[in-house]
Design a protein around this motif. Structure first.
Motif, PDB file in Angstrom:
ATOM      1  N   ALA A   1       0.842  -1.199   0.000  1.00 42.70           N
ATOM      2  CA  ALA A   1       0.000   0.000   0.000  1.00 42.70           C
ATOM      3  C   ALA A   1       0.877   1.248   0.000  1.00 42.70           C
ATOM      4  N   PRO A   2       0.321   2.360  -0.500  1.00 38.50           N
ATOM      5  CA  PRO A   2       1.097   3.608  -0.469  1.00 38.50           C
ATOM      6  C   PRO A   2       1.180   4.152   0.943  1.00 38.50           C
ATOM      7  N   THR A   3       2.372   4.443   1.412  1.00 36.48           N
ATOM      8  CA  THR A   3       2.525   5.116   2.703  1.00 36.48           C
ATOM      9  C   THR A   3       3.503   6.277   2.522  1.00 36.48           C
TER      10      THR A   3
ATOM     11  N   VAL B   1       3.284   3.755  -4.904  1.00 37.60           N
ATOM     12  CA  VAL B   1       4.122   4.841  -4.379  1.00 37.60           C
ATOM     13  C   VAL B   1       3.247   6.061  -4.087  1.00 37.60           C
ATOM     14  N   SER B   2       3.405   6.611  -2.888  1.00 36.56           N
ATOM     15  CA  SER B   2       2.568   7.732  -2.442  1.00 36.56           C
ATOM     16  C   SER B   2       2.943   9.058  -3.099  1.00 36.56           C
ATOM     17  N   THR B   3       1.942   9.884  -3.343  1.00 38.15           N
ATOM     18  CA  THR B   3       2.185  11.291  -3.701  1.00 38.15           C
ATOM     19  C   THR B   3       3.112  11.938  -2.677  1.00 38.15           C
TER      20      THR B   3
ATOM     21  N   LEU C   1      -2.325   8.976  -6.100  1.00 37.03           N
ATOM     22  CA  LEU C   1      -2.522  10.409  -6.314  1.00 37.03           C
ATOM     23  C   LEU C   1      -3.423  11.015  -5.248  1.00 37.03           C
ATOM     24  N   TYR C   2      -2.953  12.111  -4.647  1.00 35.12           N
ATOM     25  CA  TYR C   2      -3.824  13.003  -3.889  1.00 35.12           C
ATOM     26  C   TYR C   2      -4.097  14.204  -4.777  1.00 35.12           C
ATOM     27  N   ILE C   3      -5.346  14.652  -4.800  1.00 38.28           N
ATOM     28  CA  ILE C   3      -5.667  15.865  -5.546  1.00 38.28           C
ATOM     29  C   ILE C   3      -5.495  17.048  -4.591  1.00 38.28           C
TER      30      ILE C   3
ATOM     31  N   LEU D   1      -6.231   6.603  -7.171  1.00 37.12           N
ATOM     32  CA  LEU D   1      -6.745   7.874  -6.653  1.00 37.12           C
ATOM     33  C   LEU D   1      -7.311   7.632  -5.253  1.00 37.12           C
ATOM     34  N   THR D   2      -6.725   8.284  -4.258  1.00 35.49           N
ATOM     35  CA  THR D   2      -7.205   8.129  -2.879  1.00 35.49           C
ATOM     36  C   THR D   2      -8.347   9.113  -2.650  1.00 35.49           C
ATOM     37  N   VAL D   3      -9.507   8.569  -2.236  1.00 39.14           N
ATOM     38  CA  VAL D   3     -10.722   9.387  -2.195  1.00 39.14           C
ATOM     39  C   VAL D   3     -11.271   9.600  -0.776  1.00 39.14           C
TER      40      VAL D   3
ATOM     41  N   LEU E   1      -8.381  -5.156  -0.846  1.00 36.10           N
ATOM     42  CA  LEU E   1      -8.656  -4.676   0.514  1.00 36.10           C
ATOM     43  C   LEU E   1      -7.349  -4.387   1.231  1.00 36.10           C
ATOM     44  N   ASP E   2      -7.340  -3.320   2.039  1.00 33.16           N
ATOM     45  CA  ASP E   2      -6.243  -3.154   2.993  1.00 33.16           C
ATOM     46  C   ASP E   2      -6.804  -2.765   4.356  1.00 33.16           C
ATOM     47  N   GLY E   3      -5.910  -2.836   5.380  1.00 33.63           N
ATOM     48  CA  GLY E   3      -6.295  -2.468   6.739  1.00 33.63           C
ATOM     49  C   GLY E   3      -6.175  -3.648   7.683  1.00 33.63           C
ATOM     50  N   GLY E   4      -5.108  -3.666   8.469  1.00 35.08           N
ATOM     51  CA  GLY E   4      -4.974  -4.661   9.530  1.00 35.08           C
ATOM     52  C   GLY E   4      -4.528  -6.044   9.095  1.00 35.08           C
ATOM     53  N   ILE E   5      -4.083  -6.193   7.871  1.00 33.16           N
ATOM     54  CA  ILE E   5      -3.598  -7.512   7.426  1.00 33.16           C
ATOM     55  C   ILE E   5      -2.247  -7.794   8.096  1.00 33.16           C
ATOM     56  N   ARG E   6      -2.211  -8.775   8.970  1.00 32.79           N
ATOM     57  CA  ARG E   6      -0.974  -9.112   9.680  1.00 32.79           C
ATOM     58  C   ARG E   6      -0.668 -10.608   9.649  1.00 32.79           C
ATOM     59  N   ARG E   7      -1.606 -11.421   9.187  1.00 31.80           N
ATOM     60  CA  ARG E   7      -1.477 -12.877   9.200  1.00 31.80           C
ATOM     61  C   ARG E   7      -1.970 -13.466   7.876  1.00 31.80           C
TER      62      ARG E   7
ATOM     63  N   VAL F   1      -0.713  -4.295   2.058  1.00 29.22           N
ATOM     64  CA  VAL F   1      -0.232  -4.073   3.421  1.00 29.22           C
ATOM     65  C   VAL F   1       0.477  -2.733   3.481  1.00 29.22           C
ATOM     66  N   GLY F   2       0.183  -1.968   4.536  1.00 38.04           N
ATOM     67  CA  GLY F   2       0.758  -0.634   4.691  1.00 38.04           C
ATOM     68  C   GLY F   2       1.884  -0.609   5.701  1.00 38.04           C
ATOM     69  N   ARG F   3       1.543  -0.804   6.988  1.00 34.87           N
ATOM     70  CA  ARG F   3       2.571  -0.699   8.030  1.00 34.87           C
ATOM     71  C   ARG F   3       3.593  -1.840   8.014  1.00 34.87           C
TER      72      ARG F   3
HETATM   73  C1  LIG Z   1       2.293   5.985   7.927  1.00 35.38           C
HETATM   74  C2  LIG Z   1       1.194   5.849   6.911  1.00 35.38           C
HETATM   75  C3  LIG Z   1       1.165   6.710   5.828  1.00 35.38           C
HETATM   76  C4  LIG Z   1       0.172   6.567   4.863  1.00 35.38           C
HETATM   77  N1  LIG Z   1       0.217   7.366   3.765  1.00 35.38           N
HETATM   78  C5  LIG Z   1      -0.687   7.188   2.774  1.00 35.38           C
HETATM   79  C6  LIG Z   1      -0.590   7.942   1.574  1.00 35.38           C
HETATM   80  O1  LIG Z   1       0.301   8.755   1.404  1.00 35.38           O
HETATM   81  N2  LIG Z   1      -1.544   7.721   0.635  1.00 35.38           N
HETATM   82  C7  LIG Z   1      -2.550   6.810   0.789  1.00 35.38           C
HETATM   83  O2  LIG Z   1      -3.381   6.652  -0.106  1.00 35.38           O
HETATM   84  N3  LIG Z   1      -2.624   6.060   1.907  1.00 35.38           N
HETATM   85  C8  LIG Z   1      -1.734   6.220   2.891  1.00 35.38           C
HETATM   86  N4  LIG Z   1      -1.800   5.440   4.010  1.00 35.38           N
HETATM   87  C9  LIG Z   1      -2.817   4.373   4.099  1.00 35.38           C
HETATM   88  C10 LIG Z   1      -2.281   3.073   3.509  1.00 35.38           C
HETATM   89  O3  LIG Z   1      -2.205   3.146   2.108  1.00 35.38           O
HETATM   90  C11 LIG Z   1      -3.181   1.875   3.831  1.00 35.38           C
HETATM   91  O4  LIG Z   1      -4.509   2.190   3.480  1.00 35.38           O
HETATM   92  C12 LIG Z   1      -3.125   1.433   5.289  1.00 35.38           C
HETATM   93  O5  LIG Z   1      -1.849   1.630   5.837  1.00 35.38           O
HETATM   94  C13 LIG Z   1      -3.501  -0.036   5.383  1.00 35.38           C
HETATM   95  O6  LIG Z   1      -3.546  -0.446   6.696  1.00 35.38           O
HETATM   96  P1  LIG Z   1      -2.355  -1.254   7.438  1.00 35.38           P
HETATM   97  O7  LIG Z   1      -1.283  -0.240   7.724  1.00 35.38           O
HETATM   98  O8  LIG Z   1      -3.023  -1.760   8.660  1.00 35.38           O
HETATM   99  O9  LIG Z   1      -1.869  -2.367   6.512  1.00 35.38           O
HETATM  100  C14 LIG Z   1      -0.828   5.576   4.999  1.00 35.38           C
HETATM  101  C15 LIG Z   1      -0.798   4.723   6.101  1.00 35.38           C
HETATM  102  C16 LIG Z   1       0.203   4.846   7.051  1.00 35.38           C
HETATM  103  C17 LIG Z   1       0.236   3.881   8.202  1.00 35.38           C
END
Ligand SMILES: Cc1cc2nc3c(=O)[nH]c(=O)nc-3n(C[C@H](O)[C@H](O)[C@H](O)COP(=O)(O)O)c2cc1C
Length: 342
Positions: free
Chosen positions: A76-78, A105-107, A128-130, A153-155, A266-272, A289-291
């Motif tokens: 995921a983009p972070t 890759v995040s904006t 992309l963030y607008i 596009l993050t909405v 889907l993303d959010g909380g995937i750890r296993r 996966v983000g974190r």
């Molecule tokens: C430190 C951090 C920075 C993030 N930055 C962005 C971002 O720049 N753009 C975006 O669309 N989502 C961003 N997100 C959200 C992630 O893309 C993703 O939705 C989320 O981290 C998924 O949950 P997880 O961390 O539990 O896997 C960010 C999340 C974190 C934790």
């Protein structure tokens, strides 16, 4: 310490990076109700394994928008990965390539999108963030020119979420958003942005368009009517509107509304691995996966990223074997038992 699961990486990453960076990565919005829900909701869903199935070969290969991946897991983009590693997003891209998977890759990256593309050995999508239309147009053109293969596009960000925990630990000013010449350009999302942004983006680029941050069947329906190529069910890792449900809880509603018209991730909380199995069973084609990759990056650079992804892949493979699913196509809704809602 032996690193045997992603939580071990989390604990070690916490020791390796400074407190303000740690809190920025870890925190959610407000009371962090959604942040916690993303994990606890997975724990409430139970699996219904089938036995006496030949699971001597487990096949994890898949495609997302026609792109072959070795597993249904990507990054995921972070923002601001330079807080975890001096080479930031460039190192993350090398880790994604080692794992053979896709990186979004995040904006708000701490390296320019061109630098990341030059360092990457594998496929990239650009998130992309607008902020303003001219800035967005320039970013889209640059991403396309640099070889990015999808536009996410993050909405869910008409404003930035209220990250209270992070507000108590301000980030060092030395890390900046490298895609912008002056920092203020990338700072404020455009709160007036509506669905007509989609035809506008389509007029700018031929890249596939993926909407990230959909949480209702109504908006999933609307996204399909606007002809998006894919949807990412996401609550931004609990960092935007607090008290929205866990993503895994809304996935069935969204899959139903989409009715096969576009791919759903889907993303959010995937750890296993079992979390991934549950998401696939409820209709996601892949997970992000983000974190966890940030933890890998902080602990051991590109190799750490690859190790974290390998752990998740191996756990998914193990879960599929124990559940009687030799292929991703053997995973369906009958594999899960949802919690009883009184
Ligand atoms: C430190 C951090 C920075 C993030 N930055 C962005 C971002 O720049 N753009 C975006 O669309 N989502 C961003 N997100 C959200 C992630 O893309 C993703 O939705 C989320 O981290 C998924 O949950 P997880 O961390 O539990 O896997 C960010 C999340 C974190 C934790």
């Amino acid at each position: 310490m032996d690193l045997i699961n992603v939580f071990d990486y989390e604990a070690l990453a916490r020791e390796r990076i400074d407190i303000s960076s740690w809190v920025y990565y870890a925190c959610g919005a407000d009371d962090e109700v959604t942040l916690r829900a993303n994990r606890s909701a997975f724990e409430r869903i139970k699996l219904r394994p089938r036995v006496l199935v030949d699971v001597s070969q487990i096949d994890l290969t898949t495609t997302v928008l026609g792109m072959s991946l070795p597993m249904p897991i990507f990054i995921a983009p972070t923002a601001l990965q330079g807080l975890a590693h001096p080479k930031g997003e460039c190192e993350m891209a090398r880790g994604a390539a080692l794992a053979g998977t896709l990186l979004v890759v995040s904006t708000s990256a701490s390296r320019s999108l061109e630098e990341v593309a030059a360092a990457a050995g594998g496929p990239l999508w650009f998130q992309l963030y607008i902020t303003t239309r001219p800035t967005a147009q320039r970013l889209v053109e640059r991403a396309e020119a640099a070889g990015y293969q999808g536009l996410v596009l993050t909405v869910d960000t008409p404003r930035w979420g209220n990250k209270e925990r992070a507000a108590r630990y301000p980030l060092s000013r030395s890390i900046r958003k490298a895609n912008f010449e002056n920092e203020s350009e990338g700072d404020l999302p455009d709160p007036s942005c509506t669905w007509e942004i989609i035809p506008w983006l389509r007029s700018l680029t031929r890249l596939p368009l993926i909407l990230k941050g959909i949480l209702t069947g109504e908006d999933a329906q609307r996204a399909c009517e606007h002809g998006v190529d894919a949807i990412i069910v996401s609550n931004h890792g609990g960092r935007q509107l607090d008290s929205v449900p866990a993503t895994i809880e809304v996935l069935p509603e969204i899959v139903e509304a989409v009715a096969g018209r576009c791919e759903v991730y889907l993303d959010g909380g995937i750890r296993r691995g079992t979390d991934i199995l549950k998401a696939l069973a409820l209709g996601a084609r892949a997970v992000l996966v983000g974190r966890p990759p940030l933890w890998g990056l902080a602990v051991n650079g590109a190799q750490g990223v690859a190790d974290v992804l390998a752990m998740l892949r191996d756990e998914l493979e193990q879960a599929m074997a124990l559940a009687g699913c030799p292929h991703l196509t053997s995973i369906d809704r009958s594999l899960v038992r949802l919690p009883h809602v009184p």
